[in-house]
Design a protein around this motif. Structure first.
Motif, mmCIF file in Angstrom:
data_model
loop_
_atom_site.group_PDB
_atom_site.id
_atom_site.type_symbol
_atom_site.label_atom_id
_atom_site.label_comp_id
_atom_site.label_asym_id
_atom_site.label_seq_id
_atom_site.Cartn_x
_atom_site.Cartn_y
_atom_site.Cartn_z
ATOM 1 N N UNK A 1 63.650 26.877 75.457
ATOM 2 C CA UNK A 1 64.377 28.153 75.083
ATOM 3 C C UNK A 1 64.539 28.423 73.727
ATOM 4 N N UNK A 2 64.695 29.541 73.654
ATOM 5 C CA UNK A 2 65.029 29.859 72.064
ATOM 6 C C UNK A 2 66.282 30.239 71.980
ATOM 7 N N UNK A 3 67.231 29.401 71.349
ATOM 8 C CA UNK A 3 68.684 29.771 71.221
ATOM 9 C C UNK A 3 69.497 29.654 70.094
ATOM 10 N N UNK A 4 70.592 29.142 69.796
ATOM 11 C CA UNK A 4 71.194 28.768 68.829
ATOM 12 C C UNK A 4 70.519 27.370 68.148
ATOM 13 N N UNK A 5 70.221 27.373 66.869
ATOM 14 C CA UNK A 5 69.726 26.061 66.347
ATOM 15 C C UNK A 5 70.852 25.026 66.015
ATOM 16 N N UNK A 6 70.516 23.830 65.956
ATOM 17 C CA UNK A 6 71.679 22.957 65.904
ATOM 18 C C UNK A 6 72.320 23.248 64.639
ATOM 19 N N UNK A 7 71.681 23.339 63.586
ATOM 20 C CA UNK A 7 72.162 23.571 62.384
ATOM 21 C C UNK A 7 73.255 24.825 62.259
ATOM 22 N N UNK A 8 73.027 25.762 62.938
ATOM 23 C CA UNK A 8 73.934 26.757 63.198
ATOM 24 C C UNK A 8 75.300 26.474 63.887
ATOM 25 N N UNK A 9 75.177 25.560 64.895
ATOM 26 C CA UNK A 9 76.209 25.062 65.509
ATOM 27 C C UNK A 9 77.125 24.342 64.507
ATOM 28 N N UNK A 10 76.337 23.345 63.814
ATOM 29 C CA UNK A 10 77.037 22.790 62.833
ATOM 30 C C UNK A 10 77.904 23.323 61.651
ATOM 31 N N UNK A 11 77.116 24.413 61.344
ATOM 32 C CA UNK A 11 77.996 25.509 60.103
ATOM 33 C C UNK A 11 79.025 26.109 60.892
ATOM 34 N N UNK A 12 78.887 26.721 61.999
ATOM 35 C CA UNK A 12 80.039 27.242 62.646
ATOM 36 C C UNK A 12 81.291 26.212 62.931
ATOM 37 N N UNK A 13 80.868 25.023 63.035
ATOM 38 C CA UNK A 13 82.110 24.182 63.482
ATOM 39 C C UNK A 13 82.712 23.824 62.000
ATOM 40 N N UNK A 14 81.828 23.697 61.083
ATOM 41 C CA UNK A 14 82.364 23.278 59.455
ATOM 42 C C UNK A 14 83.074 24.436 59.031
ATOM 43 N N UNK A 15 82.545 25.763 59.207
ATOM 44 C CA UNK A 15 83.640 26.798 58.942
ATOM 45 C C UNK A 15 84.805 26.811 59.619
#
Length: 109
Positions: free
Chosen positions: A40-54
């Motif tokens: 599936x095309x979804x949210x990349x892992x790195x985007x989730x990491x950046x969101x949590x970091x922010x």
């Protein structure tokens, strides 16, 4: 204390490296890094990491992330609360739907 001060920049650099690796991997293979994200095309892992970091530094970001999760779970139907269209008839038994535009008479068909 200096170890904790260096941990945040190291984490940020690790997230950037993960984003680069993920981008190259996806372009080469067309799949995600994790097996459950491959089809599936979804949210990349790195985007989730950046969101949590922010979210650690911005309190409003945590509320935004929770709001996104709620919107993913809730179902939205386009027809909910809509007025019935005049001149529209759907007969499920025969498999026929008749739709007329506003201002169009039956003779104009």
């Amino acid at each position: 204390m200096a170890m904790y001060a260096a941990a945040l920049p190291v984490l940020a650099c690790a997230l950037l490296a993960l984003a680069g690796v993920e981008l190259v991997w996806k372009r080469c293979t067309g799949h995600g890094l994790l097996p459950w994200l491959r089809r599936r095309s979804g949210t990349p892992i790195s985007a989730t990491g950046f969101d949590e970091f922010t979210a650690v530094f911005q309190g409003g970001k945590r509320a935004e992330l929770q709001h996104r999760q709620v919107r993913l779970v809730l179902r939205e139907d386009d027809g909910d609360g809509a007025l019935p269209a005049t001149g529209t008839r759907v007969d499920l038994d025969q498999g026929i739907a008749r739709i007329t535009r506003p201002g169009e008479t039956r003779d104009a068909r």
